[in-house]
Motif scaffolding. Structure first.
Motif, PDB file in Angstrom:
ATOM      1  N   ALA A 112       9.293  -2.439  17.808  1.00 47.64           N
ATOM      2  CA  ALA A 112      10.407  -2.067  16.923  1.00 47.64           C
ATOM      3  C   ALA A 112      10.655  -0.563  16.931  1.00 47.64           C
ATOM      4  CB  ALA A 112      10.138  -2.550  15.499  1.00 47.64           C
ATOM      5  N   ASP A 113       9.577   0.220  17.068  1.00 45.00           N
ATOM      6  CA  ASP A 113       9.700   1.680  17.075  1.00 45.00           C
ATOM      7  C   ASP A 113      10.033   2.239  18.453  1.00 45.00           C
ATOM      8  OD1 ASP A 113       9.217   1.968  14.373  1.00 45.00           O
ATOM      9  OD2 ASP A 113       7.124   2.606  14.607  1.00 45.00           O
ATOM     10  N   GLY A 114      10.030   1.382  19.480  1.00 48.27           N
ATOM     11  CA  GLY A 114      10.306   1.861  20.835  1.00 48.27           C
ATOM     12  C   GLY A 114       9.144   2.625  21.441  1.00 48.27           C
ATOM     13  N   GLY A 115       7.935   2.340  21.006  1.00 52.41           N
ATOM     14  CA  GLY A 115       6.745   3.008  21.535  1.00 52.41           C
ATOM     15  C   GLY A 115       5.792   3.375  20.417  1.00 52.41           C
ATOM     16  N   THR A 116       4.880   4.282  20.734  1.00 50.00           N
ATOM     17  CA  THR A 116       3.819   4.635  19.777  1.00 50.00           C
ATOM     18  C   THR A 116       4.119   5.893  18.972  1.00 50.00           C
ATOM     19  OG1 THR A 116       2.647   5.875  21.492  1.00 50.00           O
ATOM     20  CG2 THR A 116       2.040   3.550  21.208  1.00 50.00           C
ATOM     21  N   LEU A 117       5.293   6.450  19.105  1.00 53.07           N
ATOM     22  CA  LEU A 117       5.606   7.712  18.417  1.00 53.07           C
ATOM     23  C   LEU A 117       6.592   7.532  17.269  1.00 53.07           C
ATOM     24  CD1 LEU A 117       5.880  10.043  21.547  1.00 53.07           C
ATOM     25  CD2 LEU A 117       3.905   9.680  20.046  1.00 53.07           C
ATOM     26  N   GLY A 118       6.657   6.349  16.697  1.00 53.74           N
ATOM     27  CA  GLY A 118       7.595   6.088  15.615  1.00 53.74           C
ATOM     28  C   GLY A 118       7.254   6.834  14.340  1.00 53.74           C
ATOM     29  N   LEU A 119       8.283   7.199  13.612  1.00 54.55           N
ATOM     30  CA  LEU A 119       8.120   7.785  12.272  1.00 54.55           C
ATOM     31  C   LEU A 119       8.500   6.707  11.263  1.00 54.55           C
ATOM     32  CD1 LEU A 119       9.510  11.407  12.639  1.00 54.55           C
ATOM     33  CD2 LEU A 119       7.158  10.709  12.196  1.00 54.55           C
ATOM     34  N   SER A 120       7.643   5.714  11.139  1.00 59.08           N
ATOM     35  CA  SER A 120       7.942   4.591  10.257  1.00 59.08           C
ATOM     36  C   SER A 120       6.697   4.177   9.493  1.00 59.08           C
ATOM     37  CB  SER A 120       8.465   3.401  11.077  1.00 59.08           C
ATOM     38  OG  SER A 120       7.491   2.971  12.010  1.00 59.08           O
ATOM     39  N   ALA A 121       6.931   3.614   8.333  1.00 53.34           N
ATOM     40  CA  ALA A 121       5.875   2.960   7.556  1.00 53.34           C
ATOM     41  C   ALA A 121       6.391   1.565   7.250  1.00 53.34           C
ATOM     42  CB  ALA A 121       5.575   3.730   6.270  1.00 53.34           C
ATOM     43  N   TRP A 122       5.493   0.594   7.233  1.00 55.05           N
ATOM     44  CA  TRP A 122       5.878  -0.806   7.120  1.00 55.05           C
ATOM     45  C   TRP A 122       5.169  -1.422   5.932  1.00 55.05           C
ATOM     46  CZ3 TRP A 122       9.464  -2.756  10.580  1.00 55.05           C
ATOM     47  CH2 TRP A 122       9.819  -1.882  11.614  1.00 55.05           C
ATOM     48  N   TRP A 123       5.958  -1.827   4.942  1.00 50.32           N
ATOM     49  CA  TRP A 123       5.396  -2.391   3.714  1.00 50.32           C
ATOM     50  C   TRP A 123       4.637  -3.677   3.991  1.00 50.32           C
ATOM     51  CZ3 TRP A 123       5.086   0.831  -0.007  1.00 50.32           C
ATOM     52  CH2 TRP A 123       6.118   1.714  -0.328  1.00 50.32           C
ATOM     53  N   LEU A 124       3.459  -3.782   3.369  1.00 46.77           N
ATOM     54  CA  LEU A 124       2.685  -5.009   3.299  1.00 46.77           C
ATOM     55  C   LEU A 124       2.748  -5.484   1.847  1.00 46.77           C
ATOM     56  CD1 LEU A 124      -0.463  -3.908   5.363  1.00 46.77           C
ATOM     57  CD2 LEU A 124       1.514  -5.243   6.153  1.00 46.77           C
ATOM     58  N   GLY A 125       2.226  -6.660   1.568  1.00 47.83           N
ATOM     59  CA  GLY A 125       2.283  -7.203   0.212  1.00 47.83           C
ATOM     60  C   GLY A 125       1.280  -6.601  -0.752  1.00 47.83           C
ATOM     61  N   GLY A 126       0.228  -5.965  -0.234  1.00 42.65           N
ATOM     62  CA  GLY A 126      -0.845  -5.454  -1.082  1.00 42.65           C
ATOM     63  C   GLY A 126      -0.366  -4.450  -2.115  1.00 42.65           C
ATOM     64  N   ASN A 127      -0.916  -4.569  -3.316  1.00 38.59           N
ATOM     65  CA  ASN A 127      -0.581  -3.630  -4.385  1.00 38.59           C
ATOM     66  C   ASN A 127      -1.679  -3.628  -5.444  1.00 38.59           C
ATOM     67  OD1 ASN A 127       0.347  -5.323  -6.903  1.00 38.59           O
ATOM     68  ND2 ASN A 127       1.192  -6.360  -5.103  1.00 38.59           N
ATOM     69  N   ASP A 128      -1.673  -2.573  -6.253  1.00 45.30           N
ATOM     70  CA  ASP A 128      -2.575  -2.505  -7.416  1.00 45.30           C
ATOM     71  C   ASP A 128      -1.772  -2.175  -8.674  1.00 45.30           C
ATOM     72  OD1 ASP A 128      -2.102   0.247  -7.066  1.00 45.30           O
ATOM     73  OD2 ASP A 128      -4.199   0.803  -7.283  1.00 45.30           O
ATOM     74  N   MET A 129      -0.585  -2.785  -8.773  1.00 50.88           N
ATOM     75  CA  MET A 129       0.309  -2.538  -9.900  1.00 50.88           C
ATOM     76  C   MET A 129      -0.295  -2.946 -11.236  1.00 50.88           C
ATOM     77  SD  MET A 129       4.066  -3.640  -8.597  1.00 50.88           S
ATOM     78  CE  MET A 129       4.265  -3.846  -6.847  1.00 50.88           C
ATOM     79  N   HIS A 130      -1.111  -3.995 -11.222  1.00 48.46           N
ATOM     80  CA  HIS A 130      -1.612  -4.537 -12.490  1.00 48.46           C
ATOM     81  C   HIS A 130      -2.873  -3.843 -12.977  1.00 48.46           C
ATOM     82  CE1 HIS A 130       1.405  -7.604 -12.293  1.00 48.46           C
ATOM     83  NE2 HIS A 130       1.035  -7.889 -11.061  1.00 48.46           N
ATOM     84  N   LEU A 131      -3.695  -3.336 -12.050  1.00 46.32           N
ATOM     85  CA  LEU A 131      -4.929  -2.653 -12.413  1.00 46.32           C
ATOM     86  C   LEU A 131      -5.240  -1.643 -11.327  1.00 46.32           C
ATOM     87  CD1 LEU A 131      -7.360  -2.357 -14.332  1.00 46.32           C
ATOM     88  CD2 LEU A 131      -8.487  -4.174 -13.006  1.00 46.32           C
ATOM     89  N   GLU A 132      -5.156  -0.375 -11.659  1.00 44.74           N
ATOM     90  CA  GLU A 132      -5.358   0.695 -10.692  1.00 44.74           C
ATOM     91  C   GLU A 132      -6.681   0.518  -9.950  1.00 44.74           C
ATOM     92  OE1 GLU A 132      -4.487   3.517  -8.246  1.00 44.74           O
ATOM     93  OE2 GLU A 132      -3.076   2.931  -9.796  1.00 44.74           O
ATOM     94  N   GLY A 133      -6.604   0.535  -8.620  1.00 46.22           N
ATOM     95  CA  GLY A 133      -7.787   0.421  -7.780  1.00 46.22           C
ATOM     96  C   GLY A 133      -8.215  -1.003  -7.487  1.00 46.22           C
ATOM     97  N   SER A 134      -7.575  -1.968  -8.110  1.00 50.23           N
ATOM     98  CA  SER A 134      -7.889  -3.377  -7.877  1.00 50.23           C
ATOM     99  C   SER A 134      -6.780  -3.976  -7.008  1.00 50.23           C
ATOM    100  CB  SER A 134      -7.995  -4.119  -9.220  1.00 50.23           C
ATOM    101  OG  SER A 134      -8.307  -5.476  -8.996  1.00 50.23           O
ATOM    102  N   TRP A 135      -6.963  -3.886  -5.698  1.00 47.62           N
ATOM    103  CA  TRP A 135      -5.933  -4.282  -4.749  1.00 47.62           C
ATOM    104  C   TRP A 135      -5.879  -5.791  -4.630  1.00 47.62           C
ATOM    105  CZ3 TRP A 135      -2.520  -0.788  -3.330  1.00 47.62           C
ATOM    106  CH2 TRP A 135      -2.857   0.551  -3.554  1.00 47.62           C
ATOM    107  N   SER A 136      -4.651  -6.316  -4.552  1.00 50.81           N
ATOM    108  CA  SER A 136      -4.474  -7.764  -4.449  1.00 50.81           C
ATOM    109  C   SER A 136      -3.265  -8.070  -3.585  1.00 50.81           C
ATOM    110  CB  SER A 136      -4.309  -8.384  -5.840  1.00 50.81           C
ATOM    111  OG  SER A 136      -3.137  -7.893  -6.460  1.00 50.81           O
ATOM    112  N   TRP A 137      -3.246  -9.313  -3.093  1.00 49.60           N
ATOM    113  CA  TRP A 137      -2.101  -9.835  -2.363  1.00 49.60           C
ATOM    114  C   TRP A 137      -1.304 -10.716  -3.307  1.00 49.60           C
ATOM    115  CZ3 TRP A 137      -1.613  -7.211   1.825  1.00 49.60           C
ATOM    116  CH2 TRP A 137      -2.691  -6.880   2.631  1.00 49.60           C
ATOM    117  N   PRO A 138       0.027 -10.688  -3.237  1.00 52.06           N
ATOM    118  CA  PRO A 138       0.836 -11.525  -4.117  1.00 52.06           C
ATOM    119  C   PRO A 138       0.538 -13.022  -4.008  1.00 52.06           C
ATOM    120  CG  PRO A 138       2.215  -9.842  -3.131  1.00 52.06           C
ATOM    121  CD  PRO A 138       0.865  -9.755  -2.459  1.00 52.06           C
ATOM    122  N   SER A 139       0.068 -13.486  -2.847  1.00 52.63           N
ATOM    123  CA  SER A 139      -0.219 -14.912  -2.665  1.00 52.63           C
ATOM    124  C   SER A 139      -1.490 -15.340  -3.367  1.00 52.63           C
ATOM    125  CB  SER A 139      -0.362 -15.232  -1.180  1.00 52.63           C
ATOM    126  OG  SER A 139      -1.571 -14.676  -0.672  1.00 52.63           O
TER     127      SER A 139
END
Length: 200
Positions: A112-139
């Motif tokens: 998608a970036d056309g090689g290894t020099l992309g300036l992109s970040a790609w969101w994953l589902g992981g977050n710690d919105m509910h408790l700081e430092g306690s990472w979870s997946w929405p599933s």
């Protein structure tokens, strides 16, 4: 089967209430499909890592065939827009559970970036919105695998609660502000995942 908790659905509803998302023909075809059999590239889905049973779809917000936000395109998407886009396409933000799954996602990012020099970040589902430092997946899947960049997660200014794969940082994970569509010169996009019917 992915089951989202009530808190994630509330977030999606609230985010959707103010959303400026636009859905193109591929997104509409996914949304209106009666089933999710297979990883059909005609619908934007590609095979996941061998044995995972998963499919992936990468979405850049200026790809008007899937999803775009704000109408102007090319300026990235927040974690909430990315989640909405994945959900509309009958998926969810990706939840890599192994190095093999991470490697398959990175392979698609490099394309998608056309090689290894992309300036992109790609969101994953992981977050710690509910408790700081306690990472979870929405599933609800266990958060046992990670690929954090050194000194991450760091919760800069107490505002970073969502996980993204950062191309400039050798595809390691960073915690970023969920509402940002860009950090520095790095634009944020979405990695969607789904497990088609019959593969669970």
């Amino acid at each position: 089967m992915v089951i989202m908790g009530p808190s994630i659905l509330i977030i999606l509803i609230v985010a959707g209430a103010e959303s400026k998302m636009h859905f193109g023909p591929v997104a509409l075809a996914n949304h209106e499909a009666e089933d999710t059999l297979g990883c059909d590239p005609d619908y934007g889905w590609s095979d996941g890592a061998d044995g995972s049973g998963k499919c992936y779809m990468l979405i850049k917000n200026y790809d008007y065939s899937t999803c775009s936000s704000g109408g102007s395109g090319g300026y990235g998407m927040s974690w909430f827009d990315a989640m909405e886009c994945c959900y509309f396409n009958k998926g969810y933000l990706a939840e890599p559970q192994s190095a093999e799954e991470q490697a398959k996602i990175v392979e698609y990012i490099q394309v998608a970036d056309g090689g290894t020099l992309g300036l992109s970040a790609w969101w994953l589902g992981g977050n710690d919105m509910h408790l700081e430092g306690s990472w979870s997946w929405p599933s609800g899947q266990p958060f046992t695998y990670n690929n954090w960049v050194d000194d991450e997660p760091n919760d800069t200014n107490g505002l970073e609660d969502c996980v993204a794969i950062d191309s400039p940082k050798q595809y390691g994970w960073m915690d970023l502000n969920c509402t940002d569509a860009i950090h520095g010169a790095v634009t944020h996009f979405a990695v969607c995942e789904r497990i088609p019917a019959g593969r669970q």
